[in-house]
Design an enzyme around this catalytic site. Structure first.
Site, PDB file in Angstrom:
ATOM      1  N   HIS A 128      -1.781  -1.489  -6.983  1.00  0.00           N
ATOM      2  CA  HIS A 128      -2.895  -0.618  -7.364  1.00  0.00           C
ATOM      3  C   HIS A 128      -3.973  -0.548  -6.295  1.00  0.00           C
ATOM      4  O   HIS A 128      -4.967   0.177  -6.457  1.00  0.00           O
ATOM      5  CB  HIS A 128      -3.503  -1.092  -8.697  1.00  0.00           C
ATOM      6  CG  HIS A 128      -4.248  -2.387  -8.615  1.00  0.00           C
ATOM      7  ND1 HIS A 128      -3.656  -3.593  -8.895  1.00  0.00           N
ATOM      8  CD2 HIS A 128      -5.532  -2.654  -8.308  1.00  0.00           C
ATOM      9  CE1 HIS A 128      -4.564  -4.560  -8.767  1.00  0.00           C
ATOM     10  NE2 HIS A 128      -5.708  -4.013  -8.407  1.00  0.00           N
TER      11      HIS A 128
ATOM     12  N   ASP B 140       3.386  -4.320  -9.881  1.00  0.00           N
ATOM     13  CA  ASP B 140       2.096  -4.167  -9.203  1.00  0.00           C
ATOM     14  C   ASP B 140       2.189  -4.803  -7.822  1.00  0.00           C
ATOM     15  O   ASP B 140       1.676  -5.893  -7.581  1.00  0.00           O
ATOM     16  CB  ASP B 140       0.986  -4.822 -10.029  1.00  0.00           C
ATOM     17  CG  ASP B 140      -0.408  -4.484  -9.497  1.00  0.00           C
ATOM     18  OD1 ASP B 140      -0.508  -3.630  -8.590  1.00  0.00           O
ATOM     19  OD2 ASP B 140      -1.389  -5.084  -9.987  1.00  0.00           O
TER      20      ASP B 140
ATOM     21  N   SER C  85      -8.042  -8.708  -6.071  1.00  0.00           N
ATOM     22  CA  SER C  85      -6.725  -8.083  -6.225  1.00  0.00           C
ATOM     23  C   SER C  85      -5.974  -8.063  -4.899  1.00  0.00           C
ATOM     24  O   SER C  85      -6.529  -7.725  -3.853  1.00  0.00           O
ATOM     25  CB  SER C  85      -6.875  -6.651  -6.739  1.00  0.00           C
ATOM     26  OG  SER C  85      -7.308  -6.640  -8.071  1.00  0.00           O
TER      27      SER C  85
END
Length: 286
Positions: A17, A45, A128
């Site tokens: 993402h 992901d 992330s």
């Protein structure tokens, strides 16, 4: 962001993402770094980025204490094993906890991501895609999480082996020889002994710390009696307290670790995870 290569092309993996295929990336100095080659989200992901010739990836994971951990493989850690994450963000970028559960499915606003691993290592905004390691084995990259480091937080990580397989990547392994376990802590310049009961812990040396005046490698070795499980943690003092920078927490009565760090104050935490008995701690300083 764990460092793999595809053939001779070097790069790193991240969360899917974080960028679409064809997106350009920049480094910590804001200069061009590479291009996202592939990305998947949701469902999975993960993504991988090919870097340009100005960047040379290394099989190391850094933390906010300016030290590095060598990466020697991608063996999946068992539930209960240590897990530390490193990533950019607005807060401290190095957080440690334990593996809590494998094969977890999480629903994000964009859809479901399958087969993630949950850890008790808290996350910060911007983490992330950050690398997650257990002792010296790469575990994956940060996908998401809940809570924060002021309260009880946890993170979900995308396992690294699935990413490597999906994109036919090869994980870069440190060319520094790993520690060779001898089963004994004899021969270290500093050796300390003691006795602990199950669930007790002690800081060494002698409930204080030692000072490293130069950058370099710290080696620690812990042995106890067969049938007992004692674990070893190396901590470094920061402005806000002590941060665990390296650990060895197998189920065996023998533990050994290496950490390359900058000057500062360090201490060892010896924890009797299971069993009662004597122990020997040996260590070297830079």
């Amino acid at each position: 962001m764990t460092k793999p290569r595809k053939g001779t092309q070097k790069g790193f993996i991240s969360a899917g993402h974080c960028g679409k295929p064809g997106s350009a990336t920049v480094g910590f100095n804001r200069r061009p770094q590479g291009t996202v080659q592939a990305a998947t989200f949701p469902g999975d992901d993960f993504s991988w980025v090919a870097v340009n010739n100005d960047w040379k990836p290394h099989a190391l994971i850094g933390n906010d204490t300016a030290g590095t951990i060598h990466v020697y493989g991608a063996r999946q850690a068992i539930v209960g094993a240590s897990a530390c994450l490193s990533g950019s963000g607005v807060a401290i970028n190095w957080h440690c906890g334990t593996i809590q559960q494998h094969d977890v499915d999480i629903t994000y606003p964009q859809g479901v991501v399958n087969h993630l691993t949950r850890t008790s290592a808290c996350g910060s905004p911007g983490n992330s895609g950050g690398s997650v390691i257990s002792i010296n084995q790469a575990q994956g990259v940060v996908s998401g999480g809940s809570g924060n480091c002021d309260l009880a937080g946890f993170t979900y990580i995308q396992p690294v082996r699935k990413i490597l397989s999906a994109y036919d990547l090869t994980l870069m392994i440190s060319d520094v020889e790993p520690l060779v376990s001898t089963g004994t802590c004899g021969g270290y310049p500093t050796t300390l002994t003691g006795t602990l009961k199950s669930a007790q812990f002690v800081y060494q040396p002698r409930n204080r710390y030692y000072h490293a005046a130069v950058s370099g490698d710290h080696y620690g070795c812990l042995e106890t009696t067969p049938g007992s499980d004692f674990d070893l943690y190396l901590q470094k003092q920061t402005g806000s307290g002590w941060v665990t920078v390296a650990s060895s927490d197998s189920s065996n009565p023998f533990e050994e670790l290496r950490y390359r760090g900058t000057p500062g104050d360090y201490r060892y935490l010896v924890l009797a995870s299971n069993g009662t008995g004597p122990y020997t701690l040996g260590y070297t300083t830079p």
